[in-house]
Scaffold this motif. Structure first.
Motif, PDB file in Angstrom:
ATOM      1  N   UNK A 106       0.832  -1.202   0.000  1.00  0.00           N
ATOM      2  CA  UNK A 106       0.000   0.000   0.000  1.00  0.00           C
ATOM      3  C   UNK A 106       0.873   1.261   0.000  1.00  0.00           C
ATOM      4  N   UNK A 107       1.955   1.217   0.774  1.00  0.00           N
ATOM      5  CA  UNK A 107       2.877   2.356   0.802  1.00  0.00           C
ATOM      6  C   UNK A 107       3.488   2.586  -0.580  1.00  0.00           C
ATOM      7  N   UNK A 108       3.834   1.505  -1.265  1.00  0.00           N
ATOM      8  CA  UNK A 108       4.398   1.618  -2.625  1.00  0.00           C
ATOM      9  C   UNK A 108       3.396   2.261  -3.580  1.00  0.00           C
ATOM     10  N   UNK A 109       2.130   1.869  -3.433  1.00  0.00           N
ATOM     11  CA  UNK A 109       1.087   2.420  -4.293  1.00  0.00           C
ATOM     12  C   UNK A 109       0.916   3.920  -4.042  1.00  0.00           C
ATOM     13  N   UNK A 110       0.932   4.310  -2.750  1.00  0.00           N
ATOM     14  CA  UNK A 110       0.816   5.732  -2.392  1.00  0.00           C
ATOM     15  C   UNK A 110       1.970   6.543  -2.967  1.00  0.00           C
ATOM     16  N   UNK A 111       3.172   5.987  -2.889  1.00  0.00           N
ATOM     17  CA  UNK A 111       4.349   6.682  -3.432  1.00  0.00           C
ATOM     18  C   UNK A 111       4.219   6.831  -4.952  1.00  0.00           C
ATOM     19  N   UNK A 112       3.784   5.750  -5.609  1.00  0.00           N
ATOM     20  CA  UNK A 112       3.616   5.784  -7.067  1.00  0.00           C
ATOM     21  C   UNK A 112       2.598   6.846  -7.484  1.00  0.00           C
ATOM     22  N   UNK A 113       1.546   7.018  -6.664  1.00  0.00           N
ATOM     23  CA  UNK A 113       0.495   8.000  -6.978  1.00  0.00           C
ATOM     24  C   UNK A 113       0.931   9.431  -6.696  1.00  0.00           C
ATOM     25  N   UNK A 142       7.834   2.919   5.593  1.00  0.00           N
ATOM     26  CA  UNK A 142       6.514   3.477   5.880  1.00  0.00           C
ATOM     27  C   UNK A 142       5.505   2.372   6.225  1.00  0.00           C
ATOM     28  N   UNK A 143       5.525   1.286   5.457  1.00  0.00           N
ATOM     29  CA  UNK A 143       4.566   0.203   5.697  1.00  0.00           C
ATOM     30  C   UNK A 143       4.753  -0.462   7.042  1.00  0.00           C
ATOM     31  N   UNK A 144       5.991  -0.845   7.363  1.00  0.00           N
ATOM     32  CA  UNK A 144       6.240  -1.479   8.664  1.00  0.00           C
ATOM     33  C   UNK A 144       6.030  -0.475   9.795  1.00  0.00           C
ATOM     34  N   UNK A 145       6.416   0.782   9.544  1.00  0.00           N
ATOM     35  CA  UNK A 145       6.206   1.826  10.549  1.00  0.00           C
ATOM     36  C   UNK A 145       4.743   1.997  10.896  1.00  0.00           C
ATOM     37  N   UNK A 146       3.873   1.901   9.893  1.00  0.00           N
ATOM     38  CA  UNK A 146       2.429   2.034  10.120  1.00  0.00           C
ATOM     39  C   UNK A 146       1.925   0.948  11.064  1.00  0.00           C
ATOM     40  N   UNK A 147       2.382  -0.278  10.851  1.00  0.00           N
ATOM     41  CA  UNK A 147       1.939  -1.414  11.681  1.00  0.00           C
ATOM     42  C   UNK A 147       2.452  -1.274  13.109  1.00  0.00           C
ATOM     43  N   UNK A 148       3.732  -0.931  13.260  1.00  0.00           N
ATOM     44  CA  UNK A 148       4.327  -0.799  14.593  1.00  0.00           C
ATOM     45  C   UNK A 148       3.667   0.332  15.370  1.00  0.00           C
ATOM     46  N   UNK A 149       3.512   1.494  14.728  1.00  0.00           N
ATOM     47  CA  UNK A 149       2.975   2.662  15.421  1.00  0.00           C
ATOM     48  C   UNK A 149       1.523   2.446  15.834  1.00  0.00           C
ATOM     49  N   UNK A 150       0.750   1.750  14.997  1.00  0.00           N
ATOM     50  CA  UNK A 150      -0.652   1.469  15.323  1.00  0.00           C
ATOM     51  C   UNK A 150      -0.764   0.731  16.652  1.00  0.00           C
ATOM     52  N   UNK A 151       0.198  -0.141  16.915  1.00  0.00           N
ATOM     53  CA  UNK A 151       0.199  -0.875  18.179  1.00  0.00           C
ATOM     54  C   UNK A 151       0.682   0.006  19.326  1.00  0.00           C
ATOM     55  N   UNK A 152       1.817   0.670  19.142  1.00  0.00           N
ATOM     56  CA  UNK A 152       2.475   1.358  20.256  1.00  0.00           C
ATOM     57  C   UNK A 152       1.815   2.667  20.657  1.00  0.00           C
ATOM     58  N   UNK A 153       0.951   3.222  19.818  1.00  0.00           N
ATOM     59  CA  UNK A 153       0.279   4.457  20.240  1.00  0.00           C
ATOM     60  C   UNK A 153      -0.775   4.171  21.308  1.00  0.00           C
ATOM     61  N   UNK A 166      -4.840   0.764  10.559  1.00  0.00           N
ATOM     62  CA  UNK A 166      -3.399   0.622  10.698  1.00  0.00           C
ATOM     63  C   UNK A 166      -2.654   1.306   9.563  1.00  0.00           C
ATOM     64  N   UNK A 167      -3.241   1.266   8.373  1.00  0.00           N
ATOM     65  CA  UNK A 167      -2.530   1.715   7.183  1.00  0.00           C
ATOM     66  C   UNK A 167      -2.925   3.110   6.719  1.00  0.00           C
ATOM     67  N   UNK A 168      -3.689   3.836   7.541  1.00  0.00           N
ATOM     68  CA  UNK A 168      -4.028   5.209   7.172  1.00  0.00           C
ATOM     69  C   UNK A 168      -2.776   6.067   7.213  1.00  0.00           C
ATOM     70  N   UNK A 169      -2.670   6.960   6.274  1.00  0.00           N
ATOM     71  CA  UNK A 169      -1.485   7.788   6.190  1.00  0.00           C
ATOM     72  C   UNK A 169      -1.770   9.232   6.612  1.00  0.00           C
TER      73      UNK A 169
END
Length: 562
Positions: free
Chosen positions: A392-399, A414-425, A439-442
Motif C-alpha cells: 500500500x505504501x508503494x502504491x501511495x508513493x507511485x500516486x 513506511x509500511x512497517x512503521x504504520x503497523x508498529x505505530x498502530x500498536x504502540x500508540x 493501521x494503514x491510514x497515512x
C-alpha cells in the motif's frame, strides 16, 4: 536544562520546612494555556499547614520567590503561582542544546550502566507468527531502546516456546496425517493445518490427547524419532521467524528457548528440596506461594516439567550469566498469575534479586472483538499484514511522488512503521482491535504522519542548504514557542516511558511534536525568510533530530523523503 527543576528549587527555598523537594517538583503543573504561564504551582495542599487561603499563600510565595534570569515573570492567580520563561533566551538555549546533543538529546543516566534483561516476543515453534505475536515483539523492542536511552545495558532475550505438550500433539498429528513433501514445501502452513486438525479430531476422539502426551514423554526421554521431528519443526520455524524480525528491524542477544533449560531443571528441583519448599499434591510436586493463590506446580504426576520449572531455571541462569538485577517479562496479561507465582517462589528461595523482576503485561490483539486462536485456525499472519502494508505504501508513493528515489526502501519503512505505530500508540494494557484499514491510514495519529513530518523538515533543510550554526540563536518572536516547549518535554517523556514501561508515552510525544511543528510550518514563512532565517531553520533541524530519535525509540525508521 530542566526548567521545572529550577522552579522547584526556588519554591523549595521558601517551603523547605513544609515540603521536601521531590514533593514540590511533583506538585508543579504545566498549564494548558500560554497566558497562564509555563509552569504553575498549586497552593491548596499548603492551606492546612499555613492556616491561610490558597490565594494568599500564592500571593506571598510570588513576592518572595527568587528565580534565575531565565524566568521572565511570576504572578499569583487564584491559588496558583504561575511563572513565565524568557521565551527569547530559552528558545535559543533549547534549540542549541538539541542541535549540539543530536541523537543524545534526552539521554538519561538513571541506569548508570546497570544490566537489565528484557524477555519479549517468544513465539511458539511450529506455529505461524501471527498478529497476536506483534504486541510482545514491538513493545519489548521499544522498551529495550527506551531502557538504553535511560542509561541501562540491555540484554534482549527471545525465550522461544520450543518445548511442551503441544509438540507431543504435533508429532502425533504428523505421524497420523503428515506429508513430508508438503511440509518441506510450506512448513508453517502445513504444521498449522496439522495442529488445527489434531484439536478438531480430539473433540471427537479424546484418546488423541493421551497419544499427544505419550509422544511428548518420549521427546522428554530423548527418543530419537521424536527428537528428530522436533528439531526439524524448530529449524523451519526459526527461518520464518527470522524473516519477520528482519522486516521489523528487531534483533536479540539470546534466542535460547525453553528446551535450553531441560538440563538445568534438576538443579532447581534440588534447590527447592534443600530449602524444604517442595510438597507433594495428588502425586505432583508443588510450592506453596501465598494465601489465596494456588500453589506453583513444579512437576506433574507423570514426571513432566512445566513452564514454571523452566522459568525458574531461566531466571537463575540469566542472573548468573548476565549479572542482571532487573528483568522485564513482556508477556500478555493472561499470564499475570504465573509470574506472581514465579517471583514469589524465587523470593522464597532466598534470591534478593527477585525484587527486580517485573511482569510487563499487555492487552490482546482482537479480531472482530475476539481473541485470535491458533488452535482453531483463527489467525491473521503478521508477514501478510506487513507485506500488504508495504504494498500500500508503494502504491501511495507511485500516486503521489513517482519520482521519489529508492521507492522500495521508503515503502518498507513506511509500511512497517504504520503497523508498529498502530500498536504502540495504544497504552500496552489496552486491547487492540486488528484493523488493517486503521493501521494503514497515512493521515491522523499514525506512523506515516510522523514520518512525513520528519521528511518535510528534512526537505526544508535541503532546499535551504542549511548549515549548522547554533552558537548565537536569538528568537525575536513567539511563534516558535509552542514547538520549543514541546522540544523541552522530550527528556521527561523518555523518563516516563521507562518508569511506566510504556512506549505509548513516546508515541504520544512524537505525535504532539509533529502536530506542533506542522502548525508552525503552516503559519510561518521559513524558506524565504530574511529576518530570523537561521533561527527558523535551526528550529526545523531540532524538530528533525527529536522526531527521528523518538521514532527510533519506537522501532520506526525516519525517511528523509516521502
Amino acid at each position: 536544562m530542566d526548567y521545572q527543576s529550577l522552579f522547584a528549587e526556588a519554591l523549595y527555598q521558601q517551603l523547605r520546612d513544609q515540603l521536601d523537594q521531590e514533593k514540590v517538583y511533583q506538585l508543579i503543573e504545566k498549564p494548558k494555556f500560554t497566558e497562564m504561564g509555563d509552569f504553575a504551582f498549586p497552593c491548596f495542599e499548603l492551606a492546612k499547614i499555613f492556616r491561610k487561603a490558597p490565594n494568599q499563600i500564592a500571593s506571598d510565595l510570588a513576592e518572595k520567590l527568587e528565580l534565575p534570569p531565565l524566568f521572565e515573570k511570576v504572578e499569583a492567580v487564584g491559588g496558583y503561582v504561575n511563572v513565565f520563561l524568557d521565551q527569547t533566551e530559552v528558545s535559543g538555549s533549547v534549540v542549541a542544546e538539541v542541535i549540539q546533543a543530536k541523537d543524545h538529546y534526552g539521554t538519561m543516566n538513571h541506569g548508570n550502566g546497570e544490566v537489565i534483561t528484557i524477555d519479549f516476543s517468544s513465539p511458539n515453534i511450529a506455529k505461524p507468527f501471527s498478529m497476536g505475536h506483534l504486541r510482545s515483539t514491538v513493545i519489548g523492542h521499544s522498551l529495550a531502546r527506551i531502557a538504553e536511552k535511560n542509561g541501562f545495558e540491555v540484554v534482549r532475550i527471545n525465550h522461544l516456546g520450543d518445548w511442551g505438550t503441544q509438540f507431543g500433539k504435533l508429532i502425533a498429528a504428523y505421524k497420523l496425517w503428515g506429508n513430508e513433501e508438503k511440509i518441506r514445501e510450506k512448513p508453517i502452513k502445513e504444521l498449522l493445518k496439522l495442529y488445527v486438525q489434531f484439536h478438531d479430531e480430539a473433540e471427537r476422539d479424546p484418546s488423541l490427547i493421551d497419544e499427544g502426551r505419550l509422544w511428548f514423554k518420549r521427546l522428554e526421554d530423548g527418543d530419537q524419532e521424536a527428537h528428530a521431528l522436533w528439531e526439524w519443526f524448530r529449524d523451519e520455524s526459526l527461518k520464518e521467524f527470522n524473516s519477520i524480525y528482519e522486516l521489523l528491524g528487531v534483533t536479540f542477544d539470546s534466542t535460547q528457548g525453553e528446551a535450553f533449560y531441560n538440563d538445568k531443571m534438576d538443579r532447581v528441583v534440588q534447590l527447592l528440596e534443600e530449602k524444604k519448599l517442595l510438597e507433594e499434591s495428588d502425586g505432583a510436586l508443588v510450592v506453596q506461594t501465598a494465601e489465596g493463590m494456588p500453589p506453583c506446580l513444579i512437576k506433574k504426576k507423570d514426571g513432566t516439567t512445566l513452564y514454571a520449572t523452566r522459568d525458574l531455571a531461566a531466571a537463575i541462569y540469566r542472573h548468573e550469566i548476565y549479572g542482571s538485577e532487573r528483568s522485564l517479562y513482556v508477556v500478555g496479561n493472561e499470564q499475570t498469575l504465573h509470574f506472581k507465582q514465579l517471583f514469589l517462589v524465587l523470593e522464597k528461595m532466598g534470591y534478593e534479586w527477585s525484587q527486580g523482576l517485573k511482569h510487563v503485561p499487555f492487552g490482546m490483539m482482537l479480531k472482530d472483538g475476539k481473541k485470535m486462536s491458533t488452535r482453531k485456525g483463527k489467525v491473521v499472519l503478521l508477514e501478510e499484514v506487513l507485506k500488504e502494508a508495504v504494498s500500500l505504501a508503494q502504491q501511495n508513493i507511485a500516486d503521489k511522488n513517482p519520482s521519489l528515489p529508492d521507492q522500495e526502501r521508503v515503502a518498507h519503512q513506511v509500511g512497517t512503521g504504520a503497523v508498529i505505530f498502530h500498536d504502540l500508540k495504544n497504552h500496552r494494557l489496552n486491547d487492540v482491535e486488528f484493523s488493517l484499514d486503521a493501521m494503514l491510514k497515512f493521515e491522523g495519529e499514525t506512523g506515516p504522519y510522523v514520518q512525513y513530518t520528519h521528511a518535510r523538515a528534512s526537505s526544508i533543510l535541503r532546499k535551504a542548504s542549511y548549515r549548522v550554526n547554533a552558537a548565537q540563536l536569538m528568537f525575536s518572536d513567539d511563534t516558535a514557542w509552542a514547538v520549543v516547549k514541546c522540544l523541552m518535554g522530550f527528556p521527561e517523556a523518555v523518563t516516563r516511558a521507562f518508569e511506566g514501561n510504556d512506549p505509548s508515552q513516546i508515541a504520544k510525544y512524537v505525535l504532539e511534536l509533529a502536530k506542533s511543528f506542522n502548525q508552525y510550518y503552516g503559519n510561518v514563512r521559513i524558506l524565504d525568510a530574511v529576518e530570523g532565517r537561521q533561527e527558523k531553520l535551526s528550529l526545523v533541524h531540532a524538530v528533525q533530530i527529536v522526531l527521528k530519535e523518538g521514532m527510533y525509540l519506537l522501532g520506526l525508521e525516519a525517511p528523509e523523503e516521502m
